[in-house]
Design a protein around this motif. Structure first.
Motif, PDB file in Angstrom:
ATOM      1  N   SER A 100       1.967  50.124 115.168  1.00  0.00           N
ATOM      2  CA  SER A 100       1.604  49.959 113.755  1.00  0.00           C
ATOM      3  C   SER A 100       2.704  49.307 112.933  1.00  0.00           C
ATOM      4  O   SER A 100       2.497  48.985 111.764  1.00  0.00           O
ATOM      5  CB  SER A 100       1.283  51.335 113.144  1.00  0.00           C
ATOM      6  N   VAL A 101       3.879  49.103 113.523  1.00  0.00           N
ATOM      7  CA  VAL A 101       5.024  48.589 112.766  1.00  0.00           C
ATOM      8  C   VAL A 101       4.870  47.085 112.564  1.00  0.00           C
ATOM      9  O   VAL A 101       4.829  46.312 113.516  1.00  0.00           O
ATOM     10  CB  VAL A 101       6.345  48.901 113.496  1.00  0.00           C
ATOM     11  N   ARG A 102       4.797  46.683 111.310  1.00  0.00           N
ATOM     12  CA  ARG A 102       4.693  45.269 110.954  1.00  0.00           C
ATOM     13  C   ARG A 102       6.019  44.711 110.439  1.00  0.00           C
ATOM     14  O   ARG A 102       6.292  43.529 110.603  1.00  0.00           O
ATOM     15  CB  ARG A 102       3.595  45.078 109.900  1.00  0.00           C
ATOM     16  N   THR A 103       6.820  45.541 109.803  1.00  0.00           N
ATOM     17  CA  THR A 103       8.146  45.135 109.358  1.00  0.00           C
ATOM     18  C   THR A 103       9.132  46.234 109.723  1.00  0.00           C
ATOM     19  O   THR A 103       8.767  47.419 109.751  1.00  0.00           O
ATOM     20  CB  THR A 103       8.198  44.886 107.836  1.00  0.00           C
ATOM     21  N   VAL A 104      10.389  45.847 109.986  1.00  0.00           N
ATOM     22  CA  VAL A 104      11.345  46.834 110.467  1.00  0.00           C
ATOM     23  C   VAL A 104      12.764  46.334 110.242  1.00  0.00           C
ATOM     24  O   VAL A 104      13.015  45.127 110.159  1.00  0.00           O
ATOM     25  CB  VAL A 104      11.104  47.110 111.980  1.00  0.00           C
ATOM     26  N   HIS A 105      13.683  47.265 110.124  1.00  0.00           N
ATOM     27  CA  HIS A 105      15.122  46.980 110.125  1.00  0.00           C
ATOM     28  C   HIS A 105      15.664  47.467 111.462  1.00  0.00           C
ATOM     29  O   HIS A 105      15.461  48.622 111.833  1.00  0.00           O
ATOM     30  CB  HIS A 105      15.808  47.720 108.971  1.00  0.00           C
ATOM     31  N   VAL A 106      16.324  46.590 112.202  1.00  0.00           N
ATOM     32  CA  VAL A 106      16.835  46.934 113.529  1.00  0.00           C
ATOM     33  C   VAL A 106      18.335  46.708 113.578  1.00  0.00           C
ATOM     34  O   VAL A 106      18.849  45.712 113.067  1.00  0.00           O
ATOM     35  CB  VAL A 106      16.134  46.117 114.642  1.00  0.00           C
ATOM     36  N   ARG A 107      19.038  47.656 114.179  1.00  0.00           N
ATOM     37  CA  ARG A 107      20.470  47.516 114.483  1.00  0.00           C
ATOM     38  C   ARG A 107      20.610  47.772 115.972  1.00  0.00           C
ATOM     39  O   ARG A 107      20.342  48.875 116.430  1.00  0.00           O
ATOM     40  CB  ARG A 107      21.290  48.531 113.677  1.00  0.00           C
TER      41      ARG A 107
END
Length: 290
Positions: free
Chosen positions: A105-112
């Motif tokens: 369901s994730v359409r936008t995300v912040h990834v490190r």
């Protein structure tokens, strides 16, 4: 261990001829002319040097955003609709099923994320729109740092002074020139195969389902912990890799810590919050020609 070969080209593709341009379709001067400017032009979208925060858990830029995502629930054939209070009581199998649904369901995300590249480790800190595949953020190499923006076919990369002093750009620049060029963005396009590989690599890194890749029904559920304000349920695989899942709804995959002699961490947050990606000012762009 996560390996992405496409990111290797981030520096290599900048060794071609460079021309400074005010407009991408307008007349361009030479990089020599750009480097000879006496006053650096500070970009209005410039971020602090990401090399000052080398940890993958430190971010370099945070957009102001408000989550608009409604938190869905799903039904279990044995207990009816699952509530947030039920999540810590779920079996490993049920947790993983919930987490897979949440990841999809994730359409936008912040990834490190930490990425192994041959003998080097890269630290990636990106805000990604997984629907448009546009993104912005930083990629920290062992010897220099960069900020990247991607919109459609265009990719802009701003490299710090250490890059321009290293000779990797095809010539040696003076400290004054390097200071100026560190304020500029190098524009590339995905028509270049190396740049396309780079974009594909970053989009791949931004998939939170990677947290679940080594987990199975035989993995071990550990007691609830707190991580960066989240209540998380650790699920540990036999090889020592541990995925951390949100202890509420949706059961987002939050974090993966790999085991072995070189442990690494991948962290995800800001799920489905708006990501606004802006093109750098034209006056701060340096064109990369094949």
């Amino acid at each position: 261990m996560r390996r992405i070969t496409g990111i290797a080209v981030a520096g290599l593709v900048l060794t071609g001829s460079l021309t400074a341009c005010g407009k991408l379709d307008g007349p361009a001067g030479s990089i020599k002319e750009a480097a000879s400017e006496t006053t650096p032009s500070a970009s209005t979208t410039a971020d602090p040097d990401p090399s000052t925060s080398p940890s993958p858990s430190n971010t370099t830029r945070k957009p102001t955003s408000t989550s608009t995502t409604r938190r869905p629930t799903s039904a279990s054939p044995t207990r009816g609709p699952i509530t947030a209070a039920d999540v810590p009581k779920l079996t490993v199998s049920e947790l993983l099923a919930q987490a897979r649904t949440a990841a999809e369901s994730v359409r936008t995300v912040h990834v490190r994320a930490t990425v192994k590249l041959d003998t080097e480790k890269l630290l990636i800190d990106m805000w990604v729109d997984r629907e448009t595949e546009d993104f912005y953020g930083s990629v920290n190499f062992p010897t220099y740092a960069s900020h990247m923006v991607r919109i459609g076919e265009s990719v802009w990369t701003r490299l710090d002074e250490r890059y321009w002093l290293s000779g990797e750009a095809g010539r040696q620049y003076t400290p004054q020139q390097a200071q100026l060029l560190a304020t500029k963005y190098v524009r590339q396009t995905t028509a270049d195969p190396d740049t396309a590989d780079l974009v594909e690599g970053i989009i791949d890194v931004a998939d939170p389902s990677y947290v679940l890749s080594g987990l199975s029904d035989r993995s071990t559920k550990l007691p609830v912990q707190t991580f960066e304000g989240w209540q998380v349920i650790p699920v540990r695989a036999a090889n020592g890799d541990t995925g951390y899942l949100n202890a509420g709804l949706p059961v987002y995959p939050i974090r993966l810590v790999t085991g072995g002699p070189e442990p690494e961490a991948d962290n995800y947050d800001k799920f489905n919050e708006p990501v606004t990606v802006e093109e750098p000012p034209a006056g701060d762009v340096v064109n990369a020609d094949a």
